[in-house]
Scaffold this motif. Structure first.
Motif, PDB file in Angstrom:
ATOM      1  N   ARG A 106     -12.567   1.486   8.977  1.00  0.00           N
ATOM      2  CA  ARG A 106     -12.069   1.493   7.619  1.00  0.00           C
ATOM      3  C   ARG A 106     -12.260   2.855   6.973  1.00  0.00           C
ATOM      4  NH1 ARG A 106     -10.943  -1.086   3.125  1.00  0.00           N
ATOM      5  NH2 ARG A 106     -12.647  -0.930   1.673  1.00  0.00           N
ATOM      6  N   GLU A 127      -8.095  -5.845   2.260  1.00  0.00           N
ATOM      7  CA  GLU A 127      -8.918  -4.676   2.576  1.00  0.00           C
ATOM      8  C   GLU A 127      -8.421  -3.992   3.835  1.00  0.00           C
ATOM      9  OE1 GLU A 127     -12.773  -6.398   2.745  1.00  0.00           O
ATOM     10  OE2 GLU A 127     -13.226  -5.935   0.650  1.00  0.00           O
ATOM     11  N   ASP A 128      -7.972  -4.799   4.793  1.00  0.00           N
ATOM     12  CA  ASP A 128      -7.464  -4.219   6.035  1.00  0.00           C
ATOM     13  C   ASP A 128      -6.251  -3.348   5.808  1.00  0.00           C
ATOM     14  OD1 ASP A 128      -8.144  -7.022   8.281  1.00  0.00           O
ATOM     15  OD2 ASP A 128      -9.360  -5.332   7.585  1.00  0.00           O
ATOM     16  N   PHE A 158      -9.048  -0.668  -1.814  1.00  0.00           N
ATOM     17  CA  PHE A 158     -10.461  -0.630  -2.166  1.00  0.00           C
ATOM     18  C   PHE A 158     -10.722  -1.478  -3.402  1.00  0.00           C
ATOM     19  CE2 PHE A 158     -12.391   2.530   0.546  1.00  0.00           C
ATOM     20  CZ  PHE A 158     -11.297   3.198   1.061  1.00  0.00           C
ATOM     21  N   ASN A 203     -17.377  -5.052   0.050  1.00  0.00           N
ATOM     22  CA  ASN A 203     -18.559  -4.635   0.813  1.00  0.00           C
ATOM     23  C   ASN A 203     -18.869  -3.169   0.596  1.00  0.00           C
ATOM     24  OD1 ASN A 203     -16.263  -5.836   1.970  1.00  0.00           O
ATOM     25  ND2 ASN A 203     -16.586  -4.689   3.847  1.00  0.00           N
ATOM     26  N   GLY A 239      -5.946  -1.374   3.541  1.00  0.00           N
ATOM     27  CA  GLY A 239      -6.390  -0.080   3.027  1.00  0.00           C
ATOM     28  C   GLY A 239      -6.810  -0.079   1.583  1.00  0.00           C
ATOM     29  N   TYR A 251       0.830  -1.204   0.000  1.00  0.00           N
ATOM     30  CA  TYR A 251       0.000   0.000   0.000  1.00  0.00           C
ATOM     31  C   TYR A 251       0.865   1.255   0.000  1.00  0.00           C
ATOM     32  CZ  TYR A 251      -3.884   3.093   1.140  1.00  0.00           C
ATOM     33  OH  TYR A 251      -4.838   4.077   1.098  1.00  0.00           O
ATOM     34  N   GLN A 258      -9.581   5.138   7.907  1.00  0.00           N
ATOM     35  CA  GLN A 258      -8.257   4.971   7.312  1.00  0.00           C
ATOM     36  C   GLN A 258      -8.275   5.788   6.034  1.00  0.00           C
ATOM     37  OE1 GLN A 258      -7.725   0.904   6.501  1.00  0.00           O
ATOM     38  NE2 GLN A 258      -6.948   0.360   8.504  1.00  0.00           N
ATOM     39  N   ALA A 259      -8.263   7.099   6.194  1.00  0.00           N
ATOM     40  CA  ALA A 259      -8.519   7.970   5.053  1.00  0.00           C
ATOM     41  C   ALA A 259      -7.574   7.644   3.920  1.00  0.00           C
ATOM     42  CB  ALA A 259      -8.342   9.419   5.470  1.00  0.00           C
ATOM     43  N   SER A 260      -8.129   7.366   2.781  1.00  0.00           N
ATOM     44  CA  SER A 260      -7.302   6.976   1.651  1.00  0.00           C
ATOM     45  C   SER A 260      -6.701   8.202   1.018  1.00  0.00           C
ATOM     46  CB  SER A 260      -8.150   6.243   0.643  1.00  0.00           C
ATOM     47  OG  SER A 260      -9.185   7.109   0.248  1.00  0.00           O
ATOM     48  N   ALA A 261      -5.763   7.964   0.175  1.00  0.00           N
ATOM     49  CA  ALA A 261      -5.046   9.071  -0.422  1.00  0.00           C
ATOM     50  C   ALA A 261      -5.914   9.847  -1.407  1.00  0.00           C
ATOM     51  CB  ALA A 261      -3.818   8.538  -1.141  1.00  0.00           C
ATOM     52  N   HIS A 263      -7.080  -5.521  13.989  1.00  0.00           N
ATOM     53  CA  HIS A 263      -6.703  -4.209  13.457  1.00  0.00           C
ATOM     54  C   HIS A 263      -5.529  -3.672  14.242  1.00  0.00           C
ATOM     55  CE1 HIS A 263     -10.096  -3.362  10.766  1.00  0.00           C
ATOM     56  NE2 HIS A 263     -10.716  -4.232  11.527  1.00  0.00           N
ATOM     57  N   GLN A 264      -4.700  -2.958  13.572  1.00  0.00           N
ATOM     58  CA  GLN A 264      -3.589  -2.321  14.299  1.00  0.00           C
ATOM     59  C   GLN A 264      -4.168  -1.264  15.221  1.00  0.00           C
ATOM     60  OE1 GLN A 264      -3.617  -2.693  11.057  1.00  0.00           O
ATOM     61  NE2 GLN A 264      -1.979  -4.155  10.714  1.00  0.00           N
ATOM     62  N   GLN A 269      -4.263   9.135   7.403  1.00  0.00           N
ATOM     63  CA  GLN A 269      -3.241   9.871   6.664  1.00  0.00           C
ATOM     64  C   GLN A 269      -3.926  10.685   5.586  1.00  0.00           C
ATOM     65  OE1 GLN A 269      -2.998   6.402   5.082  1.00  0.00           O
ATOM     66  NE2 GLN A 269      -1.518   5.355   6.368  1.00  0.00           N
ATOM     67  N   PRO A 302      -1.271   6.814  -5.570  1.00  0.00           N
ATOM     68  CA  PRO A 302      -2.731   6.856  -5.480  1.00  0.00           C
ATOM     69  C   PRO A 302      -3.343   6.416  -6.803  1.00  0.00           C
ATOM     70  CG  PRO A 302      -1.764   8.893  -4.681  1.00  0.00           C
ATOM     71  CD  PRO A 302      -0.633   8.098  -5.251  1.00  0.00           C
ATOM     72  N   LYS A 342      -8.768 -11.803   0.966  1.00  0.00           N
ATOM     73  CA  LYS A 342      -9.443 -10.586   0.523  1.00  0.00           C
ATOM     74  C   LYS A 342      -9.627  -9.625   1.702  1.00  0.00           C
ATOM     75  CE  LYS A 342     -13.805  -8.983  -1.191  1.00  0.00           C
ATOM     76  NZ  LYS A 342     -15.177  -9.259  -1.092  1.00  0.00           N
ATOM     77  N   LYS A 360      -5.418   1.288  -4.576  1.00  0.00           N
ATOM     78  CA  LYS A 360      -5.159   2.286  -3.534  1.00  0.00           C
ATOM     79  C   LYS A 360      -5.905   3.545  -3.947  1.00  0.00           C
ATOM     80  CE  LYS A 360      -1.420   4.985  -1.484  1.00  0.00           C
ATOM     81  NZ  LYS A 360       0.024   5.017  -1.228  1.00  0.00           N
ATOM     82  N   LEU A 361      -7.038   3.774  -3.325  1.00  0.00           N
ATOM     83  CA  LEU A 361      -7.875   4.906  -3.725  1.00  0.00           C
ATOM     84  C   LEU A 361      -7.925   5.946  -2.629  1.00  0.00           C
ATOM     85  CD1 LEU A 361     -10.893   3.159  -5.465  1.00  0.00           C
ATOM     86  CD2 LEU A 361      -8.944   4.278  -6.491  1.00  0.00           C
TER      87      LEU A 361
END
Lengths: 277, 298
Positions: B14, A252-253, A257, B7, A255, A183, B17-20, B49-50, B56, A188, A248, A276-277
């Motif tokens: 989840r 997802e854990d 999508f 899902n 990060g 990740y 865990q702000a995505s980029a 989970h950690q 980020q 991005p 899977k 990676k979104l």
């Protein structure tokens, strides 16, 4: 910690796996062909096809050892680039030869379109075999070989367009760390692709598969590579690896999508993909 | 090929865990005022989970307990929407392909690998475009209707209304006309027919709605079929039209609408429905025949 069906510490596991691949490196490709009856080539082709890379893509192939995915990537990108250039030429048929010559100078017609692949492996022997293969097959452009650990990649953040790990993640001791590293180093929008042996749900097929795995493969290992223990490990490690849905969730854990998977050959092998979104 | 969808409902952790890239639809640089209060919801983080997952990148929005995202948080679908819209710019050059989508993703600051989210034949891009055009047409017709209601414009006679609506919709194809035959053939693939047919029928319904069609009887089907026939045949004529400003096409359109008006005043409604359907089918057959040999306009 498990090493095949044995129980060991994390450190022991890493060492043992290193030794396994050190021993099999020279015969790795031959064994792949005989164990899977050549079907592994099709699996790897499907992986690259699914990736559908366009020229300019930067690929990181982790645990890429002998370079199978890297070479396929280069071939694919080269042919896409050919088609692109043909289309460009069709549009520019009214250029004079002076202009065409000048565009060669500008290196506009580079055959890979700036695509690059970095092959990263933890095992020096596997990389050596890979480099020799590359020389032998004539691959030089766009290829780099780096020694590195999937759990702690020697690369900066947000660098790569695609991260692949083919038949490698099974041998990583801390899969969650490897996924997090994947990740981290992806740009991005970048894509994670994992090709790995997985869980066969069909009971009849599963029994045949087990029979083949435990009776035939270690014997082949002894006969062809002189090392049945490594191949015993291989077969056991497949059984210890999490099945499709579990992997899977792990992806997802980390990060990613839009994670999904595609079963090949009824689940003998599965390709997981995430973004990676 | 067995594919399992991710899902739709993200657990609270989840989403944090702000995505980029997935970001707030609104201001990206807002401070994080609710950081401490949002922590209260996670007194016992789920196992596996950690523990210290600090978000980020762009600041995440506060998410409700049920795992629902707040309205500001962009979803995957919205992101895909943005990518496809950005990709339209590159269609004249690359066609309706994954390459155009890759270029579109690049302009948004994403990796070209993001094009892997879509099918490689470009059908999603085309369907997105058609759906956008239909929305634009709807807006246009709605605005016109408002003007009429406010008394600022005259209510058009039905034939003029239909002609203008179809013309407005077809004009949206003009920037992409070179590559539109390719798009049509992709839309006719069996896999895409349900979606493309759906979009077509809802567009036709829309036009009739704004034309003031209140019928619920047999005439409803007749009218749909007739207008669909007119639209399809005009579209095909447009593909082969090289006259300045597509005047041949608009003339053809005018004639077809006039024919339809004449048809409706006869007593043989059933016959005209059949004719309209045949007209539509002939149009499709002509398309397929032409597209087999038609690589460029002209």
């Amino acid at each position: 910690m498990h090493f095949g069906f044995q129980t060991v510490t994390e450190e022991e596991r890493r060492e043992k796996i290193y030794q396994v691949f050190e021993n099999v490196a020279k015969k790795y490709d031959v064994m792949n062909d005989s164990m899977t009856l050549g079907i592994h080539r099709v699996w790897k082709d499907i992986l690259v096809h699914k990736m559908n890379p366009c020229p300019g893509t930067l690929l990181l192939d982790v645990a890429g050892g002998t370079g199978d995915i890297a070479f396929r990537f280069i071939n694919y990108v080269r042919s896409v680039r050919q088609r692109q250039l043909q289309r460009k030429l069709k549009h520019h048929q009214n250029l004079s030869w002076q202009e065409i010559f000048e565009s060669y100078q500008k290196d506009e017609f580079n055959s890979l379109g700036d695509s690059q692949v970095v092959v990263c492996d933890i095992n020096r022997e596997m990389l050596k075999v890979g480099k020799q293969k590359a020389e032998h097959l004539g691959y030089s452009e766009g290829l780099s070989w780096v020694l590195g650990n999937a759990e702690e990649l020697p690369f900066d953040d947000d660098k790569f367009d695609v991260y692949t790990i083919a038949f490698g993640i099974r041998n990583v001791t801390r899969i969650d760390l490897a996924l997090q590293e994947a990740y981290r180093v992806l740009k991005p929008g970048g894509r994670f692709l994992c090709l790995e042996f997985s869980h066969v749900s069909n009971p009849l097929l599963s029994r045949l598969y087990d029979l083949y795995s435990f009776q035939v493969i270690p014997v082949l290992g002894e006969v062809i590579a002189g090392d049945w223990r490594s191949y015993q490990y291989l077969v056991e490690s497949i059984r210890q690896f999490p099945p499709q849905e579990e992997l899977k969730v792990m992806i997802e854990d980390a990060g990613f999508f839009k994670v999904d998977y595609e079963n090949l050959n009824f689940g003998i092998v599965a390709i997981h993909s995430g973004f990676k979104l | 090929m067995m594919v399992s969808k991710g899902n739709q409902q993200y657990p609270p952790l989840r989403a944090l865990q702000a995505s980029a890239v997935l970001r707030r639809a609104s201001d990206e640089h807002k401070k994080e005022p609710l950081a401490s209060s949002s922590q209260q919801h996670f007194d016992s983080p789920p196992a596996g989970h950690q523990p210290e997952q600090k978000p980020q990148g762009p600041h995440p929005s506060y998410t409700g307990q049920g795992g629902q995202e707040s309205e500001d948080y962009e979803s995957e679908e919205q992101l895909q929407h943005r990518i496809l819209t950005a990709a339209l710019e590159f269609v004249p050059e690359h066609g309706w392909t994954a390459e155009a989508i890759a270029e579109g993703a690049k302009t948004l600051g994403l990796s070209v690998a993001a094009a892997g989210m879509f099918r490689s034949d470009g059908s999603e891009l085309i369907l997105h475009f058609v759906s956008e055009c239909n929305s634009k047409l709807s807006e246009l017709l709605q605005k016109e209707q408002k003007l009429v209601q406010l008394g600022e414009a005259e209510k058009k006679p039905i034939d003029e209304f239909l002609r203008d609506a179809v013309e407005a919709r077809l004009r949206m194809l003009i920037p992409y006309i070179e590559k539109w035959p390719q798009a049509l053939s992709i839309l006719l693939l069996p896999r895409n027919i349900p979606s493309s047919l759906n979009l077509l029928t809802s567009m036709i319904d829309d036009i009739w709605h704004y034309a003031g069609d209140q019928s619920t009887d047999f005439n409803w089907y007749t009218r749909r079929a007739v207008l669909t026939g007119i639209y399809n045949t005009t579209e095909l004529v447009m593909m082969q039209d090289s006259s300045p400003g597509f005047e041949d096409t608009w003339r053809f359109l005018g004639n077809r609408v006039a024919d339809a008006m004449a048809m409706s005043s006869t007593a043989s409604q059933v016959q005209s429905t059949g004719e309209a359907v045949v007209q539509g089918l002939m149009g499709a057959a002509v398309t397929i025949k032409n597209l087999a040999g038609l690589n460029q306009r002209r």
